[in-house]
Design a protein around this motif. Structure first.
Motif: not given
Length: 225
Positions: A16-29, A50-59
């Motif tokens: 996430i930090v390096s930009g491999v996963f862009e902001r707003g992109s889905r993360l499936t298990e 990661l959700e508790s740290e603020g890197f991931v949200t659940t929509r």
């Protein structure tokens, strides 16, 4: 062999930090389990962390996604760091060990040497190690964890310009270490506050077109640590 969730968490956070996963992109298990060669169980645990740290949200209707921080949230991170790093330095002046001092002084010597040679990339890494070691010297696990999380999130949201006068920056590092070595917590705090304020001015938001001014509706039931 079961892969620990914290290892999966580190791998996802780094991507996430390096930009491999862009902001707003889905993360499936399923997607993440394939990428890292693990089962879905540690992935699920990692996403919760990661959700508790603020890197991931659940929509709603989308599931886990990479968070999209606002400009205000990004600015708040720098402000929080400017408050916490001086506190860490003050505590380090009281709790540091000889081993911490040895590492800090070694990093200052290397930083000054690389600054004279104009080796900018080395300076970036050395600066990170310096502040990480200073935090470790505080002897406060909670504070260390907060500062570590802040460093990750700031690296994700900001690009940092090299200081115009790197020798001056490393002289500031050296003065902080001297105060810590003397056990002068107030001076260590004041010097670190000034250093953090100057460093904040060199931060520039990454890809500002993707840093939003409002958030999607998210599930906020997770507990933030």
């Amino acid at each position: 062999m079961r892969i620990p969730a914290h290892s999966v968490c580190t791998a996802i956070r780094d991507d996430i930090v390096s930009g491999v996963f862009e902001r707003g992109s889905r993360l499936t298990e399923e997607q993440l389990a394939r990428r890292y060669g693990v089962s879905r169980v540690p992935v699920r645990e990692a996403l919760r962390t990661l959700e508790s740290e603020g890197f991931v949200t659940t929509r709603r209707h989308a599931g886990a996604c990479v968070a999209e921080p606002t400009e205000q949230e990004a600015a708040d991170l720098l402000e929080v760091r400017m408050l916490l790093e001086p506190l860490g330095a003050a505590r380090a002046a009281q709790r540091r060990t000889d081993a911490h001092l040895k590492v800090l002084r070694g990093l200052v010597r290397l930083g000054q040497e690389r600054a004279r040679r104009g080796q900018g990339e080395d300076l970036r890494s050395l600066g990170g190690w310096f502040h990480e070691t200073l935090a470790q010297a505080s002897g406060s696990p909670g504070l260390i964890a907060l500062l570590t999380q802040l460093r990750h999130k700031i690296a994700w949201m900001y690009a940092v310009e090299q200081p115009a006068k790197p020798m001056d920056s490393w002289a500031e590092h050296g003065a902080i270490v001297d105060a810590v070595a003397r056990g002068d917590g107030e001076r260590a705090r004041a010097l670190t506050a000034l250093h953090a304020e100057r460093a904040a001015a060199a931060h520039r938001l990454r890809r500002p077109e993707r840093v939003r001014t409002s958030q999607h509706a998210v599930n906020t039931t997770s507990v933030r640590h």
